[in-house]
Scaffold this motif. Structure first.
Motif, PDB file in Angstrom:
ATOM      1  N   VAL A 104      12.899  46.518 -13.314  1.00  0.00           N
ATOM      2  CA  VAL A 104      13.099  47.849 -13.876  1.00  0.00           C
ATOM      3  C   VAL A 104      14.271  48.535 -13.178  1.00  0.00           C
ATOM      4  O   VAL A 104      14.320  48.594 -11.950  1.00  0.00           O
ATOM      5  CB  VAL A 104      11.824  48.713 -13.721  1.00  0.00           C
ATOM      6  N   MET A 105      15.197  49.046 -13.972  1.00  0.00           N
ATOM      7  CA  MET A 105      16.351  49.759 -13.459  1.00  0.00           C
ATOM      8  C   MET A 105      16.190  51.257 -13.753  1.00  0.00           C
ATOM      9  O   MET A 105      15.309  51.678 -14.514  1.00  0.00           O
ATOM     10  CB  MET A 105      17.651  49.237 -14.109  1.00  0.00           C
ATOM     11  N   LYS A 106      17.060  52.053 -13.139  1.00  0.00           N
ATOM     12  CA  LYS A 106      16.977  53.509 -13.278  1.00  0.00           C
ATOM     13  C   LYS A 106      17.108  53.929 -14.742  1.00  0.00           C
ATOM     14  O   LYS A 106      16.404  54.834 -15.208  1.00  0.00           O
ATOM     15  CB  LYS A 106      18.087  54.144 -12.435  1.00  0.00           C
ATOM     16  N   GLU A 107      17.983  53.260 -15.495  1.00  0.00           N
ATOM     17  CA  GLU A 107      18.182  53.618 -16.899  1.00  0.00           C
ATOM     18  C   GLU A 107      16.930  53.352 -17.722  1.00  0.00           C
ATOM     19  O   GLU A 107      16.648  54.053 -18.698  1.00  0.00           O
ATOM     20  CB  GLU A 107      19.362  52.841 -17.493  1.00  0.00           C
ATOM     21  N   ASP A 108      16.153  52.307 -17.357  1.00  0.00           N
ATOM     22  CA  ASP A 108      14.919  52.002 -18.080  1.00  0.00           C
ATOM     23  C   ASP A 108      13.919  53.138 -17.950  1.00  0.00           C
ATOM     24  O   ASP A 108      13.202  53.471 -18.896  1.00  0.00           O
ATOM     25  CB  ASP A 108      14.296  50.701 -17.549  1.00  0.00           C
ATOM     26  N   VAL A 109      13.862  53.733 -16.762  1.00  0.00           N
ATOM     27  CA  VAL A 109      12.940  54.858 -16.543  1.00  0.00           C
ATOM     28  C   VAL A 109      13.367  56.047 -17.386  1.00  0.00           C
ATOM     29  O   VAL A 109      12.538  56.732 -17.993  1.00  0.00           O
ATOM     30  CB  VAL A 109      12.891  55.251 -15.051  1.00  0.00           C
ATOM     31  N   ALA A 110      14.685  56.302 -17.446  1.00  0.00           N
ATOM     32  CA  ALA A 110      15.190  57.424 -18.244  1.00  0.00           C
ATOM     33  C   ALA A 110      14.809  57.253 -19.709  1.00  0.00           C
ATOM     34  O   ALA A 110      14.412  58.212 -20.379  1.00  0.00           O
ATOM     35  CB  ALA A 110      16.708  57.544 -18.093  1.00  0.00           C
ATOM     36  N   ARG A 111      14.904  56.013 -20.219  1.00  0.00           N
ATOM     37  CA  ARG A 111      14.530  55.758 -21.615  1.00  0.00           C
ATOM     38  C   ARG A 111      13.037  55.973 -21.830  1.00  0.00           C
ATOM     39  O   ARG A 111      12.612  56.513 -22.851  1.00  0.00           O
ATOM     40  CB  ARG A 111      14.931  54.335 -22.014  1.00  0.00           C
ATOM     41  N   ALA A 112      12.229  55.558 -20.855  1.00  0.00           N
ATOM     42  CA  ALA A 112      10.774  55.717 -20.978  1.00  0.00           C
ATOM     43  C   ALA A 112      10.390  57.194 -20.970  1.00  0.00           C
ATOM     44  O   ALA A 112       9.505  57.621 -21.713  1.00  0.00           O
ATOM     45  CB  ALA A 112      10.066  54.975 -19.846  1.00  0.00           C
ATOM     46  N   VAL A 113      11.065  57.983 -20.126  1.00  0.00           N
ATOM     47  CA  VAL A 113      10.788  59.427 -20.067  1.00  0.00           C
ATOM     48  C   VAL A 113      11.142  60.078 -21.391  1.00  0.00           C
ATOM     49  O   VAL A 113      10.406  60.919 -21.916  1.00  0.00           O
ATOM     50  CB  VAL A 113      11.581  60.084 -18.913  1.00  0.00           C
ATOM     51  N   GLN A 114      12.284  59.670 -21.964  1.00  0.00           N
ATOM     52  CA  GLN A 114      12.710  60.243 -23.238  1.00  0.00           C
ATOM     53  C   GLN A 114      11.735  59.878 -24.347  1.00  0.00           C
ATOM     54  O   GLN A 114      11.405  60.706 -25.202  1.00  0.00           O
ATOM     55  CB  GLN A 114      14.112  59.739 -23.576  1.00  0.00           C
ATOM     56  N   ALA A 115      11.249  58.634 -24.334  1.00  0.00           N
ATOM     57  CA  ALA A 115      10.283  58.206 -25.347  1.00  0.00           C
ATOM     58  C   ALA A 115       8.975  58.966 -25.214  1.00  0.00           C
ATOM     59  O   ALA A 115       8.350  59.349 -26.208  1.00  0.00           O
ATOM     60  CB  ALA A 115      10.038  56.698 -25.226  1.00  0.00           C
ATOM     61  N   ALA A 116       8.541  59.189 -23.977  1.00  0.00           N
ATOM     62  CA  ALA A 116       7.291  59.917 -23.749  1.00  0.00           C
ATOM     63  C   ALA A 116       7.417  61.363 -24.205  1.00  0.00           C
ATOM     64  O   ALA A 116       6.461  61.953 -24.705  1.00  0.00           O
ATOM     65  CB  ALA A 116       6.910  59.851 -22.276  1.00  0.00           C
ATOM     66  N   ALA A 117       8.613  61.947 -24.023  1.00  0.00           N
ATOM     67  CA  ALA A 117       8.814  63.345 -24.411  1.00  0.00           C
ATOM     68  C   ALA A 117       8.771  63.518 -25.920  1.00  0.00           C
ATOM     69  O   ALA A 117       8.354  64.568 -26.424  1.00  0.00           O
ATOM     70  CB  ALA A 117      10.150  63.851 -23.870  1.00  0.00           C
ATOM     71  N   SER A 118       9.182  62.491 -26.669  1.00  0.00           N
ATOM     72  CA  SER A 118       9.190  62.584 -28.127  1.00  0.00           C
ATOM     73  C   SER A 118       7.811  62.363 -28.729  1.00  0.00           C
ATOM     74  O   SER A 118       7.559  62.702 -29.871  1.00  0.00           O
ATOM     75  CB  SER A 118      10.170  61.558 -28.713  1.00  0.00           C
ATOM     76  N   ALA A 119       6.903  61.745 -27.956  1.00  0.00           N
ATOM     77  CA  ALA A 119       5.543  61.523 -28.434  1.00  0.00           C
ATOM     78  C   ALA A 119       4.713  62.779 -28.221  1.00  0.00           C
ATOM     79  O   ALA A 119       5.028  63.619 -27.389  1.00  0.00           O
ATOM     80  CB  ALA A 119       4.916  60.344 -27.691  1.00  0.00           C
ATOM     81  N   PRO A 120       3.616  62.946 -28.999  1.00  0.00           N
ATOM     82  CA  PRO A 120       2.746  64.129 -28.796  1.00  0.00           C
ATOM     83  C   PRO A 120       2.244  64.166 -27.373  1.00  0.00           C
ATOM     84  O   PRO A 120       1.680  63.206 -26.864  1.00  0.00           O
ATOM     85  CB  PRO A 120       1.605  63.889 -29.797  1.00  0.00           C
TER      86      PRO A 120
END
Length: 511
Positions: free
Chosen positions: A243-259
């Protein structure tokens, strides 16, 4: 000829960094100015380029280590010289250090160097349990300090016979963590140990993808801890599923778009009694030392200043109409969109001239008045809140302000802001309205004496000329240091901001 790679200047008042990721390994060819590794400080990421073309001879500072300014990171052999040494003559990739203490066939695992000014750490996770076989350099546990996570490798191969410092315990810089025993520290490795000892990470399928024993990048671990994202929510794009830093950023963005699920309020007072049935359904997770430090510093901000907040509301109709009328022409001419932030920046700069104490700071028994405005603009990023500074905002045009805010925002999201870009602010704008906040009380950013909180624009019934009409209203909140700003000054400042926004022509007339 060997060329040294050293830690570059990290910015004002920054004396150390953590080696987050190496993009090259010993023996790899490198070109001049090619990125070798990435360093992390408290707030910014610094990339270290190669000073010359050649081959990476050895790595002195491994991932996860804390290094000071000008510390040696690696050595580069110039083209034509690298690789001339026999394999057994190559410099060791292990960082230099003292030999682990031994007693008979027992080897003691001690706390590694934690870096300057760091005297203790917390044992956060043990990857091995008593009785497990370990290979030399295999990760045994992870320690957490106020700023970084430190991985502790096994100094020798053997059997983990005793864990001295359990998870959650605090240890000092010279403490013993565990004991490894068995055949003077050398045992017959299992197939898993053999692969690890030869540099291959042993892998088992992980439910969320990736390999079970692949070590994630320290920068990614830090980002996961700060954002509250679990490892199972992140899909690694690095080698072997790392896992790289960019992967975490993508996961945070995905979580924010979910309810989002409603979060339970944090209790600061002692807990009330909990029934056995409720206790069985709870989950208790120890705060990371980083989160503890953030909590402490936020509380220190409240304790240091005599902080008070005053509120007002502003009719945004005139600004919205002006923006709607000129936004296309503005973007065509200046190449940037006309937003609300430039209006608020201009209005605050105008008000700060009339109420200079809001743009001042306390230094001991002196008050330092600033004859300029360096406007801090709070920006949310996947790893947390940062405040880049727009320097001399009081002398900038609307277009210059919008361009500066857009550029700083992009750099903040990409983690490319330097320390210098986040220092020296004299006043701060915080726009909670972009997240839907209707009202809040922002916390001061010391040593500043004022911060303006913007909020959501919402249609509300207002009385205009004796009639009830719907108007686009926004609540404004000014938090200020009452030691230097009196109530009259704070209210006057907020009223001037309100007047400028409800009649933007006042800004042009300097009224």
């Amino acid at each position: 000829m060997t060329i040294e790679v050293r830690v570059p200047t990290l910015g004002e008042s920054v004396t150390e960094a953590t080696v987050a990721t190496w993009f090259k390994k010993p023996g790899d060819s490198v070109a001049a100015d090619e990125m070798l590794c990435e360093l992390e400080t408290d707030k910014v990421t610094v990339e270290v380029p190669s000073p010359a073309t050649g081959k990476l001879a050895d790595i002195v500072a491994q991932e996860g280590e804390t290094v000071g300014v000008d510390a040696l990171l690696a050595n580069i052999a110039e083209a034509g010289e690298a690789g001339s040494a026999k394999p057994e003559e190559r410099p060791s990739e292990k960082p230099a250090g003292k030999e682990p203490p031994t007693e008979g066939d027992k080897t003691y695992v001690t706390v590694p160097s934690l870096g300057e000014s760091v005297s203790e750490a917390t044992v956060s996770t043990w990857f091995k349990k008593v009785g497990d076989s370990v290979a030399a350099d295999e990760m045994l546990c992870e320690l957490e300090t106020d700023k970084v996570s430190v991985e502790v490798p096994a100094p020798v191969a053997g059997v983990l016979s005793e864990i001295i410092a359990e998870e959650g315990s605090t240890v000092d810089a010279s403490a013993e963590l565990a004991v490894i025993s068995g055949s003077n520290g050398a045992i017959e490795p299992t197939p898993k140990d053999e692969e690890t000892a030869h540099g291959k990470q042993y892998q088992e399928p992980r439910p969320g993808g990736g390999a079970q024993d692949v070590e994630d990048a320290p920068s990614a671990k830090k980002a996961m801890a700060e954002s509250g994202v679990s490892r199972d929510q992140v899909s690694g794009s690095g080698r072997d599923g790392r896992v790289m830093k960019e992967d975490v950023a993508r996961a945070v963005q995905a979580a924010a778009s979910a309810p989002a699920e409603a979060a339970a309020p944090q209790a600061s007072a002692p807990r009330a009694p909990v029934s056995a049935d409720d206790a069985s359904r709870e989950e208790r997770v120890k705060m990371t030392r980083l989160r503890q430090t953030i909590a402490k510093r936020l509380k220190d901000s409240q304790n240091t200043a005599a902080m008070l907040t005053t509120y007002n509301e502003v009719d945004m109709g005139e600004v919205m109409e002006l923006r709607s009328q000129y936004k296309d022409e503005f973007e065509k001419k200046h190449g940037v969109r006309l937003g609300f932030m430039s209006f608020f920046t201009k209005a605050c700069c105008h008000a700060l001239k009339e109420v200079p104490e809001v743009n001042a700071e306390i230094d001991g028994t002196d008050i330092v008045y600033k004859n300029f405005v360096h406007m801090g603009v709070a920006a949310g990023t996947p790893t947390g809140l940062v405040v880049p500074v727009i320097r001399d905002a009081d002398s900038m045009s609307f277009a210059e302000i919008e361009k500066a805010i857009a550029e700083k925002g992009r750099r903040a999201r990409d983690g490319k802001l330097s320390m210098a870009e986040m220092q020296g602010g004299t006043f701060t704008l915080s726009n909670g309205g972009v997240y839907g906040s209707l009202m809040s009380s922002p916390i001061l950013n010391p040593p500043q004496s004022g911060i303006l909180g913007m909020h959501k624009i919402q249609q509300r019934p207002m009385v205009v000329n004796g009639e009830i009409v719907a108007r686009p209203m926004m609540y404004l909140a000014l938090s200020y240091d009452h030691r230097i700003v009196d109530g009259k000054g704070a209210v006057t400042f907020l009223v001037r901001v309100k007047e400028a926004l409800e009649d933007p022509r006042r800004l042009l007339m300097d009224l």
